[in-house]
Design a protein around this motif. Structure first.
Motif, mmCIF file in Angstrom:
data_model
loop_
_atom_site.group_PDB
_atom_site.id
_atom_site.type_symbol
_atom_site.label_atom_id
_atom_site.label_comp_id
_atom_site.label_asym_id
_atom_site.label_seq_id
_atom_site.Cartn_x
_atom_site.Cartn_y
_atom_site.Cartn_z
ATOM 1 N N GLY A 161 0.798 -1.210 0.000
ATOM 2 C CA GLY A 161 0.000 0.000 0.000
ATOM 3 C C GLY A 161 0.835 1.266 0.000
ATOM 4 N N VAL A 192 -1.076 -0.945 -4.490
ATOM 5 C CA VAL A 192 -2.457 -0.526 -4.241
ATOM 6 C C VAL A 192 -2.414 0.898 -3.694
ATOM 7 C CG1 VAL A 192 -4.587 -0.971 -2.976
ATOM 8 C CG2 VAL A 192 -3.160 -2.896 -3.742
ATOM 9 N N TYR A 236 -3.829 4.289 -2.211
ATOM 10 C CA TYR A 236 -4.975 4.763 -1.442
ATOM 11 C C TYR A 236 -5.036 6.292 -1.522
ATOM 12 C CZ TYR A 236 -5.411 0.119 0.716
ATOM 13 O OH TYR A 236 -5.591 -1.230 0.934
ATOM 14 N N ALA A 290 -5.537 6.060 5.021
ATOM 15 C CA ALA A 290 -6.317 5.000 4.366
ATOM 16 C C ALA A 290 -5.431 3.805 4.049
ATOM 17 C CB ALA A 290 -6.959 5.539 3.095
ATOM 18 N N ALA A 291 -4.196 4.066 3.623
ATOM 19 C CA ALA A 291 -3.269 2.975 3.320
ATOM 20 C C ALA A 291 -2.944 2.183 4.578
ATOM 21 C CB ALA A 291 -1.990 3.536 2.703
ATOM 22 N N THR A 341 -4.854 1.833 7.161
ATOM 23 C CA THR A 341 -6.047 1.041 7.467
ATOM 24 C C THR A 341 -6.079 -0.220 6.619
ATOM 25 O OG1 THR A 341 -7.311 3.017 8.079
ATOM 26 C CG2 THR A 341 -8.568 1.058 7.475
ATOM 27 N N GLY A 342 -5.688 -0.076 5.348
ATOM 28 C CA GLY A 342 -5.623 -1.239 4.468
ATOM 29 C C GLY A 342 -4.610 -2.261 4.936
ATOM 30 N N SER A 399 -6.014 -4.039 8.090
ATOM 31 C CA SER A 399 -7.124 -4.953 7.783
ATOM 32 C C SER A 399 -6.695 -6.147 6.939
ATOM 33 C CB SER A 399 -8.239 -4.194 7.059
ATOM 34 O OG SER A 399 -7.790 -3.751 5.780
ATOM 35 N N ASP A 432 -5.704 -5.973 3.688
ATOM 36 C CA ASP A 432 -5.908 -5.781 2.253
ATOM 37 C C ASP A 432 -4.571 -5.658 1.515
ATOM 38 O OD1 ASP A 432 -8.648 -5.846 2.572
ATOM 39 O OD2 ASP A 432 -8.817 -3.675 2.801
ATOM 40 N N VAL A 433 -3.564 -5.145 2.190
ATOM 41 C CA VAL A 433 -2.206 -5.121 1.653
ATOM 42 C C VAL A 433 -1.281 -5.745 2.686
ATOM 43 C CG1 VAL A 433 -2.576 -3.102 0.179
ATOM 44 C CG2 VAL A 433 -1.764 -2.793 2.535
#
Length: 322
Positions: free
Chosen positions: A155, A181, A183, A188-189, A191-192, A195, A197-198
């Motif tokens: 991210g 990816v 953000y 936001a990155a 958070t990714g 979570s 996501d990255v």
């Protein structure tokens, strides 16, 4: 002959007057343009250093925020200002070193339109993963990514930003295959990453520190040449498995091209004194920044080198803004 002597004496007299004027600098308030909105790291550092300069030199050093367009608005405003020492520019690696490679056209030349005053601070970037990621150091990380080519995402706060390009440099130098990816912003990155996501990212110390302390994230390395105050036990990427790697953000004090050298030298001396004060070092450390104290000439050489380094990273990433 008398005319020649008179002219010489006039020249000497003018020279003395000029030196006296520079010695008296500053005789009124000094504006520091910051090409970011209020509250961002560069702005906070500008205000912190500016207050110390005000106290040391007896005149107000005040911030003029000119945010927008990736720092271009503020950079152009500083370029067009009078080169008399009463307008300065506190800027960062993005506008100075990344933009020249990122934008096909810029209304300023980072090396020709400004005089370096002093490199003020380094803002280290840390390589972080989630606590459950199956790697505990850079070598293990590189091995894992190579065993899973193209399967991992990383991210960033957006295409062309420092933490994006830092990872592209890492990918290139370590020979890795990952997917970017982007953000909308570092928060936001992060958070990714939290979570899942990255899998990994580079980020500055203040943003990741609470999550590292809570155990949600683990720091594998720092992007700079030396350990950083935010995580003093964390070793550089270059030591941990990717020799020669170096990527970090930084903040620098500049002046419009043509600003008299005596003014530059005086500002450099006072700025270096300011950033060497323990109270200032501790305050900037809280912002994730490590203070630096170098000459204007060394600052110029550093910027030229960084423009080359980040320019190569931009080409590797294929990031471009028109």
């Amino acid at each position: 002959m008398r005319g020649a002597i008179a002219a010489l004496l006039l020249g000497v007299g003018l020279g003395i007057g000029t030196v006296t004027a520079h010695a008296a600098y500053p005789e009124r308030g000094v504006k520091m343009i910051v090409p970011y909105p209020a509250g961002q790291t560069t702005d906070v550092i500008a205000r912190t250093v500016g207050q110390e300069l005000s106290d040391a030199l007896g005149q107000a050093f005040f911030v003029d925020n000119r945010g927008g367009a990736g720092g271009i608005i503020g950079m152009e405003a500083a370029k067009r200002s009078e080169a008399d020492g009463y307008t300065l520019l506190m800027t960062a690696s993005g506008p100075m070193a990344i933009n020249p490679g990122l934008y096909s056209k810029l209304p300023y030349d980072a090396q020709k339109d400004y005089e370096p005053v002093a490199l003020v601070a380094m803002v280290p970037l840390f390589l972080v993963v989630r606590k459950d990621f199956p790697a505990n150091n850079v070598r293990e990380l590189v091995d894992y990514i190579k065993q899973h080519p193209g399967q991992l995402n990383y991210g960033s706060g957006g295409s062309g930003l420092t933490n994006h390009l830092a990872m592209e440099m890492f990918k290139s130098q370590a020979g890795l295959n990952m997917t970017h990816v982007p953000y909308r912003g570092a928060s936001a990155a992060l958070t990714g990453l939290l979570s899942g996501d990255v899998a990994l990212m580079f980020e500055a110390g203040p943003a990741i520190k609470p999550h590292v302390e809570s155990g949600a994230l683990k720091v594998l390395a720092v992007g700079g040449r030396e350990p950083a105050r935010a995580f003093p036990d964390v070793k550089p990427v270059s030591v941990e498995g990717v020799p020669g790697y170096e990527a970090q953000a930084w903040i620098v004090l500049m002046a419009p091209a043509g600003t008299p050298k005596p003014v530059i030298d005086k500002l450099n001396a006072v700025t270096r004194d300011v950033v060497n004060r323990p109270a200032i070092q501790n305050k900037l450390a809280g912002l994730g920044a490590d203070t630096v104290s170098v000459s204007p000439e060394d600052t110029r050489e550093f910027i030229a080198r960084e423009i080359s380094v980040w320019g190569k990273a931009v080409k590797t990433s294929n990031a471009k803004v028109d």
